[in-house]
Design a protein around this motif. Structure first.
Motif, mmCIF file in Angstrom:
data_model
loop_
_atom_site.group_PDB
_atom_site.id
_atom_site.type_symbol
_atom_site.label_atom_id
_atom_site.label_comp_id
_atom_site.label_asym_id
_atom_site.label_seq_id
_atom_site.Cartn_x
_atom_site.Cartn_y
_atom_site.Cartn_z
ATOM 1 N N THR A 100 8.887 21.524 -37.938
ATOM 2 C CA THR A 100 7.931 21.297 -36.843
ATOM 3 C C THR A 100 8.447 20.365 -35.749
ATOM 4 O O THR A 100 7.837 20.290 -34.681
ATOM 5 C CB THR A 100 6.614 20.698 -37.376
ATOM 6 O OG1 THR A 100 6.854 19.364 -37.886
ATOM 7 C CG2 THR A 100 6.020 21.548 -38.486
ATOM 8 N N GLU A 102 10.964 20.128 -33.518
ATOM 9 C CA GLU A 102 11.276 20.625 -32.167
ATOM 10 C C GLU A 102 10.022 21.153 -31.467
ATOM 11 O O GLU A 102 9.827 20.913 -30.270
ATOM 12 C CB GLU A 102 12.334 21.717 -32.246
ATOM 13 C CG GLU A 102 13.710 21.221 -32.653
ATOM 14 C CD GLU A 102 14.750 22.322 -32.609
ATOM 15 O OE1 GLU A 102 14.412 23.435 -32.122
ATOM 16 O OE2 GLU A 102 15.893 22.096 -33.040
ATOM 17 N N GLU A 103 9.180 21.857 -32.203
ATOM 18 C CA GLU A 103 7.970 22.421 -31.608
ATOM 19 C C GLU A 103 7.000 21.329 -31.182
ATOM 20 O O GLU A 103 6.376 21.412 -30.109
ATOM 21 C CB GLU A 103 7.287 23.364 -32.604
ATOM 22 C CG GLU A 103 8.053 24.664 -32.846
ATOM 23 C CD GLU A 103 9.194 24.511 -33.847
ATOM 24 O OE1 GLU A 103 9.426 23.371 -34.301
ATOM 25 O OE2 GLU A 103 9.839 25.521 -34.164
ATOM 26 N N GLN A 106 8.221 19.787 -28.034
ATOM 27 C CA GLN A 106 7.938 20.645 -26.888
ATOM 28 C C GLN A 106 6.471 20.541 -26.467
ATOM 29 O O GLN A 106 6.160 20.444 -25.276
ATOM 30 C CB GLN A 106 8.267 22.106 -27.220
ATOM 31 C CG GLN A 106 8.137 23.065 -26.045
ATOM 32 C CD GLN A 106 9.061 22.718 -24.899
ATOM 33 O OE1 GLN A 106 10.277 22.632 -25.107
ATOM 34 N NE2 GLN A 106 8.526 22.513 -23.703
ATOM 35 N N LEU A 107 5.561 20.531 -27.444
ATOM 36 C CA LEU A 107 4.136 20.396 -27.131
ATOM 37 C C LEU A 107 3.854 19.037 -26.490
ATOM 38 O O LEU A 107 3.017 18.930 -25.580
ATOM 39 C CB LEU A 107 3.300 20.567 -28.394
ATOM 40 C CG LEU A 107 3.233 21.984 -28.981
ATOM 41 C CD1 LEU A 107 2.548 21.959 -30.350
ATOM 42 C CD2 LEU A 107 2.486 22.924 -28.029
ATOM 43 N N GLU A 230 5.182 25.818 -41.636
ATOM 44 C CA GLU A 230 4.773 26.918 -40.761
ATOM 45 C C GLU A 230 3.263 26.992 -40.621
ATOM 46 O O GLU A 230 2.740 27.199 -39.521
ATOM 47 C CB GLU A 230 5.315 28.240 -41.318
ATOM 48 C CG GLU A 230 5.005 29.440 -40.420
ATOM 49 C CD GLU A 230 5.608 30.728 -40.942
ATOM 50 O OE1 GLU A 230 5.355 31.789 -40.338
ATOM 51 O OE2 GLU A 230 6.336 30.687 -41.959
ATOM 52 N N LEU A 233 2.063 24.097 -38.435
ATOM 53 C CA LEU A 233 2.369 24.369 -37.039
ATOM 54 C C LEU A 233 1.429 25.433 -36.475
ATOM 55 O O LEU A 233 0.974 25.334 -35.330
ATOM 56 C CB LEU A 233 3.815 24.805 -36.886
ATOM 57 C CG LEU A 233 4.387 24.830 -35.464
ATOM 58 C CD1 LEU A 233 4.302 23.453 -34.832
ATOM 59 C CD2 LEU A 233 5.834 25.307 -35.485
ATOM 60 N N ASN A 237 -0.902 24.966 -33.207
ATOM 61 C CA ASN A 237 -0.818 25.888 -32.071
ATOM 62 C C ASN A 237 -2.148 26.582 -31.814
ATOM 63 O O ASN A 237 -2.520 26.828 -30.664
ATOM 64 C CB ASN A 237 0.275 26.918 -32.319
ATOM 65 C CG ASN A 237 1.675 26.349 -32.118
ATOM 66 O OD1 ASN A 237 1.881 25.509 -31.244
ATOM 67 N ND2 ASN A 237 2.625 26.797 -32.914
#
Length: 241
Positions: A100, A102-103, A106-107, A230, A233, A237
């Motif tokens: 998680t 990197e995501e 980014q968020l 996953e 995340l 999202n």
């Protein structure tokens, strides 16, 4: 009429029988030891898995950006918040970071989420690595600022040791801090001397007072969420939209 066995033959038979008995006893002992070890491994594995993946508990943590014991990424006025309680030795925390990190960055960069990572010392029963790594993190946060501390945080997970060891010494932690961008002269004494152990103890107490029972504990807008990286995340999202 059967021939009566000689004394030598009787002795040989007795020795053979005794040998067979001893071999059988050794096999039973080995099987018993194997079963005990296997049972211990299963019990420990289940206990740790439950401890580390437990979800749905009552956790009353302060909002992201309002703790004295963490590092944040993102904008303070972001519409959503994620708080992650973690231990630098916890393998599930390492998996969460790998799945998680990197995501979430980014968020945070997009202004969608304010993320706060709150490390503390959960796995003290295994050794002193969790305490030393968290103390080193606190030194970098205090002396080099949040941006370098976050980079150091990421490097600690990228170089996470196994729970079975061997564990990096303080010099190795210092080397990672320098790699993260900290000035060696600014953090050397604190990392090598473990100067922020009191900070670690306070962070651990704060986590316990908030109701945190395991790592990683993830909160999304104040509500605890759980699952594999996953799934976590996906929930974030879905909320962020």
């Amino acid at each position: 009429m059967a021939k009566k066995p000689s004394q030598q033959e009787r002795s040989q038979r007795a020795a053979a029988a005794l040998g067979d008995q001893k071999r059988a006893e050794r096999r039973r002992t080995i099987r018993s030891i194997t079963l005990v070890v296997f049972a211990l491994v299963v019990v420990v594995g289940i206990a740790f898995g439950v401890q580390s993946l437990r979800g749905g508990g009552e956790v009353t943590a302060s909002p992201a950006g309002q703790s004295e014991y963490g590092v944040t990424i993102g904008e303070e006025d972001a519409p959503h918040q994620v708080v992650i309680y973690e231990d630098f030795l916890c393998p599930f925390c390492g998996q969460l970071e790998a799945g998680t990190g990197e995501e979430l960055q980014q968020l945070a960069d997009d202004g969608s989420v304010l993320v706060e990572y709150r490390p503390f010392n959960l796995l003290s029963r295994i050794g002193d690595y969790s305490e030393r790594a968290t103390s080193a993190f606190a030194v970098v946060l205090e002396e080099s600022g949040p941006e370098t501390a976050k980079e150091f945080h990421d490097l600690l997970y990228a170089n996470q040791p196994s729970e079975e060891g061997p564990f990096p010494d303080n010099q190795a932690l210092l080397d990672l801090a320098v790699e993260a961008g900290a000035e060696e002269s600014a953090v050397s004494d604190g990392i090598l001397g473990e100067s922020m152990v009191d900070w670690v103890e306070a962070a651990t107490t704060a986590a316990q007072d908030a109701g945190v029972q395991g790592t990683p504990t993830v909160l999304l807008d104040g509500e605890q969420i759980s699952g594999d990286p996953e799934q976590i995340l996906d929930q974030i999202n879905e909320t962020v939209g």
